[in-house]
Design a protein around this motif. Structure first.
Motif, PDB file in Angstrom:
ATOM      1  N   VAL A   1      53.095  34.858  49.230  1.00 35.85           N
ATOM      2  CA  VAL A   1      52.775  35.462  47.937  1.00 35.85           C
ATOM      3  C   VAL A   1      51.307  35.854  47.907  1.00 35.85           C
ATOM      4  CG1 VAL A   1      54.587  34.141  46.784  1.00 35.85           C
ATOM      5  CG2 VAL A   1      52.243  33.274  46.784  1.00 35.85           C
ATOM      6  N   VAL A   2      51.032  37.012  47.252  1.00 29.54           N
ATOM      7  CA  VAL A   2      49.670  37.535  47.175  1.00 29.54           C
ATOM      8  C   VAL A   2      49.404  37.995  45.741  1.00 29.54           C
ATOM      9  CG1 VAL A   2      48.004  39.195  48.073  1.00 29.54           C
ATOM     10  CG2 VAL A   2      49.835  38.336  49.569  1.00 29.54           C
ATOM     11  N   ALA A   3      48.522  37.291  45.045  1.00 27.29           N
ATOM     12  CA  ALA A   3      48.077  37.675  43.707  1.00 27.29           C
ATOM     13  C   ALA A   3      46.647  38.173  43.824  1.00 27.29           C
ATOM     14  CB  ALA A   3      48.153  36.490  42.751  1.00 27.29           C
ATOM     15  N   VAL A   4      46.367  39.395  43.346  1.00 27.85           N
ATOM     16  CA  VAL A   4      45.053  39.971  43.588  1.00 27.85           C
ATOM     17  C   VAL A   4      44.563  40.756  42.378  1.00 27.85           C
ATOM     18  CG1 VAL A   4      46.080  41.999  44.693  1.00 27.85           C
ATOM     19  CG2 VAL A   4      43.717  41.397  45.194  1.00 27.85           C
ATOM     20  N   PHE A   5      43.280  40.607  42.091  1.00 34.17           N
ATOM     21  CA  PHE A   5      42.617  41.369  41.034  1.00 34.17           C
ATOM     22  C   PHE A   5      42.234  42.728  41.630  1.00 34.17           C
ATOM     23  CE2 PHE A   5      39.372  43.010  38.388  1.00 34.17           C
ATOM     24  CZ  PHE A   5      39.471  42.425  37.140  1.00 34.17           C
TER      25      PHE A   5
END
Length: 281
Positions: free
Chosen positions: A89-93
């Motif tokens: 999983v990749v959460a990015v601003f």
């Protein structure tokens, strides 16, 4: 091992695209990356906020996004995970297109798979504006899955081409692997009123034939100048499970003045659409 990136906004149609991807690569060793870019949400929530408040909003969104992505993984691995699949999983601003391009470059992604409508999608079009932007600017093949499309194997693939652009070997290999696994037939159709090919077109056609060695290839010509009309007519008389087009990456001025095939197809597709980018990586 294939590397497949799936952007998600956690909508029903995004989950639908996830399920399609898992089915498409169910028998192949695949590393799936689930991505959510939340910069737009942060800026919307952070209007007129101080920097410290904005930092707090960003951290909260990162935590919420990571938890939601992990729930997506839990959903697809319950009760039993596919032993051939790995999940990250990749959460990015960041903005969506920039986030996808960064991950494509950093992880050497083979394919992006995404739904065509998100949580706020309009019912007046079949592909949302985010998907069209990804089609046009991401440096990686993109497979879009229409809302409500019921998965079945891509046995018949329509590949409209004028043989003008040199094809990229890596992208053709992606298509060849898919066609080889499903024993698919690829219909290479040239929509034109001219009967002969130039030397360049003949060379590109030969390269295409050699690169798609695992597929059942057929070459044809239809007497239509308008590609969209030609595709519609061809589909009316032939079974088609997927359409493949090349994003020619026209100049900025051309994109301002004219709607590209990617734009036009993006508003009409009701079956999976694979856009290959024709760029070196």
């Amino acid at each position: 091992m294939k590397k497949v990136l799936i952007p998600t906004d956690f909508s029903k149609n995004a989950d639908h695209a996830v399920d399609y991807a898992l089915n498409l690569y169910r028998c192949e060793r695949t590393h799936f990356y689930f991505l959510h870019a939340y910069a737009d949400q942060a800026y919307e929530l952070g209007k007129s906020k101080s920097k410290s408040e904005m930092d707090s909003i960003g951290k909260a969104l990162h935590d919420q996004t990571t938890a939601a992505l992990e729930k997506t993984v839990e959903r697809i691995t319950d009760p039993l995970p596919n032993p051939r699949h790995h999940y990250e999983v990749v959460a990015v601003f960041d903005a969506l297109v920039d986030a996808i391009n960064d991950l494509v470059e950093h992880e050497n992604i083979d394919l992006v798979i995404m739904g065509t409508q998100g949580a706020t999608g309009s019912k007046n079009v079949s592909v949302g504006s985010n998907t069209v932007q990804v089609f046009k600017y991401v440096k990686c093949p993109v497979l879009a899955i229409p809302e409500g499309y019921v998965y079945h194997e891509p046995k018949n693939i329509l590949f409209p081409t004028d043989y003008q652009l040199p094809f990229k070997r890596r992208e053709l290999k992606l298509l060849d692997d898919m066609a080889g696994f499903f024993k698919s037939k690829i219909h290479c159709i040239y929509f034109t009123k001219f009967d002969t090919l130039s030397h360049r077109q003949s060379d590109n056609k030969l390269f295409l034939e050699k690169s798609l060695s695992r597929a059942y290839l057929s070459f044809g010509q239809e007497d239509d100048v308008n590609v969209l009309d030609g595709i519609a007519k061809y589909r009316a008389n032939n079974e088609v499970d997927m359409i493949v087009i090349i994003n020619s990456r026209n100049s900025f001025l051309e994109n301002m003045l004219f709607r590209t095939t990617v734009d036009k197809m993006g508003l009409r597709t009701d079956i999976p659409l694979l856009v290959m980018q024709n760029v070196y990586r």
